[in-house]
Design an enzyme around this catalytic site. Sequence first.
Site, PDB file in Angstrom:
ATOM      1  CG  HIS A   1      19.940  34.827 -22.783  1.00 53.09           C
ATOM      2  ND1 HIS A   1      20.213  33.618 -23.376  1.00 53.09           N
ATOM      3  CD2 HIS A   1      20.654  34.839 -21.621  1.00 53.09           C
ATOM      4  CE1 HIS A   1      21.055  32.922 -22.603  1.00 53.09           C
ATOM      5  NE2 HIS A   1      21.334  33.633 -21.539  1.00 53.09           N
TER       6      HIS A   1
ATOM      7  CB  CYS B   1      20.014  54.946 -25.146  1.00 54.92           C
ATOM      8  SG  CYS B   1      21.350  56.138 -25.383  1.00 54.92           S
TER       9      CYS B   1
ATOM     10  CB  CYS C   1      20.654  58.155 -21.554  1.00 54.51           C
ATOM     11  SG  CYS C   1      19.261  57.789 -22.637  1.00 54.51           S
TER      12      CYS C   1
ATOM     13  CB  CYS D   1      19.116  57.679 -27.691  1.00 50.44           C
ATOM     14  SG  CYS D   1      18.177  58.157 -26.256  1.00 50.44           S
TER      15      CYS D   1
ATOM     16  CG  LEU E   1      15.483  16.696 -31.747  1.00 46.61           C
ATOM     17  CD1 LEU E   1      14.099  16.088 -31.873  1.00 46.61           C
ATOM     18  CD2 LEU E   1      15.653  17.810 -32.781  1.00 46.61           C
TER      19      LEU E   1
ATOM     20  CB  ALA F   1       9.204  20.849 -27.119  1.00 47.33           C
TER      21      ALA F   1
HETATM   22  P1  OAD Z   1      20.822  25.499 -28.488  1.00 49.98           P
HETATM   23  O1  OAD Z   1      20.748  25.726 -29.960  1.00 49.98           O
HETATM   24  O2  OAD Z   1      22.165  25.418 -27.845  1.00 49.98           O
HETATM   25  O3  OAD Z   1      20.089  24.142 -28.127  1.00 49.98           O
HETATM   26  C1  OAD Z   1      18.810  23.840 -28.593  1.00 49.98           C
HETATM   27  C2  OAD Z   1      18.453  22.460 -28.068  1.00 49.98           C
HETATM   28  O4  OAD Z   1      17.128  22.202 -28.475  1.00 49.98           O
HETATM   29  C3  OAD Z   1      19.327  21.319 -28.616  1.00 49.98           C
HETATM   30  O5  OAD Z   1      19.731  20.487 -27.531  1.00 49.98           O
HETATM   31  C4  OAD Z   1      18.386  20.557 -29.565  1.00 49.98           C
HETATM   32  O6  OAD Z   1      18.609  19.150 -29.518  1.00 49.98           O
HETATM   33  C5  OAD Z   1      17.035  20.881 -28.955  1.00 49.98           C
HETATM   34  N1  OAD Z   1      15.909  20.869 -29.906  1.00 49.98           N
HETATM   35  C6  OAD Z   1      15.899  21.201 -31.217  1.00 49.98           C
HETATM   36  N2  OAD Z   1      14.658  21.103 -31.734  1.00 49.98           N
HETATM   37  C7  OAD Z   1      13.847  20.711 -30.708  1.00 49.98           C
HETATM   38  C8  OAD Z   1      12.465  20.434 -30.589  1.00 49.98           C
HETATM   39  N3  OAD Z   1      11.627  20.552 -31.609  1.00 49.98           N
HETATM   40  N4  OAD Z   1      11.982  20.052 -29.372  1.00 49.98           N
HETATM   41  C9  OAD Z   1      12.832  19.921 -28.304  1.00 49.98           C
HETATM   42  N5  OAD Z   1      14.150  20.144 -28.367  1.00 49.98           N
HETATM   43  C10 OAD Z   1      14.659  20.547 -29.542  1.00 49.98           C
HETATM   44  O7  OAD Z   1      19.926  26.630 -27.793  1.00 49.98           O
HETATM   45  P2  OAD Z   1      19.907  27.110 -26.298  1.00 49.98           P
HETATM   46  O8  OAD Z   1      20.204  26.003 -25.352  1.00 49.98           O
HETATM   47  O9  OAD Z   1      18.654  27.891 -26.121  1.00 49.98           O
HETATM   48  O10 OAD Z   1      22.336  32.978 -25.965  1.00 49.98           O
HETATM   49  O11 OAD Z   1      21.107  28.123 -26.291  1.00 49.98           O
HETATM   50  C11 OAD Z   1      21.329  28.871 -25.145  1.00 49.98           C
HETATM   51  C12 OAD Z   1      21.820  30.248 -25.492  1.00 49.98           C
HETATM   52  O12 OAD Z   1      22.953  30.179 -26.338  1.00 49.98           O
HETATM   53  C13 OAD Z   1      20.854  31.103 -26.287  1.00 49.98           C
HETATM   54  O13 OAD Z   1      19.924  31.765 -25.490  1.00 49.98           O
HETATM   55  C14 OAD Z   1      21.757  32.083 -26.951  1.00 49.98           C
HETATM   56  C15 OAD Z   1      22.767  31.069 -27.446  1.00 49.98           C
HETATM   57  O14 OAD Z   1      23.899  31.453 -27.973  1.00 49.98           O
HETATM   58  C16 OAD Z   1      22.443  34.273 -26.229  1.00 49.98           C
HETATM   59  O15 OAD Z   1      21.989  34.811 -27.219  1.00 49.98           O
HETATM   60  C17 OAD Z   1      23.158  35.018 -25.167  1.00 49.98           C
END
Ligand code: OAD
Length: 241
Positions: free
Chosen positions: A115, A123, A126, A144, A209, A226
């Site tokens: 991501h 930019c 370009c 830019c 979690l 984690a």
């Molecule tokens: P989420 O916020 O959707 O999910 C985070 C997950 O981490 C949840 O299932 C929580 O239960 C878990 N969690 C929280 N604290 C934790 C801990 N200490 N140890 C283990 N697990 C824990 O985030 P992502 O799955 O990363 O995209 O979201 C995916 C994408 O959606 C992101 O990269 C972003 C977002 O919108 C873009 O920016 C394009």
Amino acid sequence: MITRFKFSPNDRIVVLTGAGISAESGLKTFRDSDGLWENHRVEEVATPEAYLRNPELVWRFYKQRYLQLSEVEPNPGHKALKQIEDFAGGNFTLITQNVDGLHRRCGNKRVLEIHGSLELSFCSKCLAKFPMNEIDLEQSLPRCDNCGGLLRPDIIWFGEIPYHLDIISDILCQADFFLVVGTSGVVYPAAQFLHICKSYNAITIGINLEEPKNSYLLDEFHQGKAGELLPELVRIWTRGK
Ligand code: OAD
């Protein structure tokens, strides 16, 4: 016995991480506050349309997130994943949806940031890339140096195609182990990676979690933080190289 698996030196190990791995460093996950992201709706700040509509707001949002990085450090979860790379070397790949750079700061080398990165901009005209620490963040709309076009954060927004997908499909098909850490498994295409690995007979392990929706595809699931679970799990998985 908390895990029934152990890595061998030739195992190809692929890890997918999401916002949960950085939660214990003090960075917010995305889906923990009513669909709001630092008080903004995702579609206000994380889509190409949002940038065209209100680039100042999008820049303010990402500048704030970039500046926050100097206040956070990798946590024991990141450090445990670095130990897996130390064990597996070239057989290791870390795919992350995170844009915080904490895996690289922790010393992981084979990291695919699908991501993008808060530490880069490019930019919109370009396509030249600029490290954030080389641009004047006092400007509300940085431009830019080469062509005067508007810079934008080097972040994959909703509706855009993630980086590295060309090499990722090969890596997934060849994995012996696939670990999924701290991701809700709802954003595609990353949410599909577990499915692909499973269908190519990888051993799949989740650490989260909350139980993810696709947990039926996991051979082993560890529920909890984690940073608390990974150090001990990695110690067992890598024991006796
Ligand atoms: P989420 O916020 O959707 O999910 C985070 C997950 O981490 C949840 O299932 C929580 O239960 C878990 N969690 C929280 N604290 C934790 C801990 N200490 N140890 C283990 N697990 C824990 O985030 P992502 O799955 O990363 O995209 O979201 C995916 C994408 O959606 C992101 O990269 C972003 C977002 O919108 C873009 O920016 C394009």
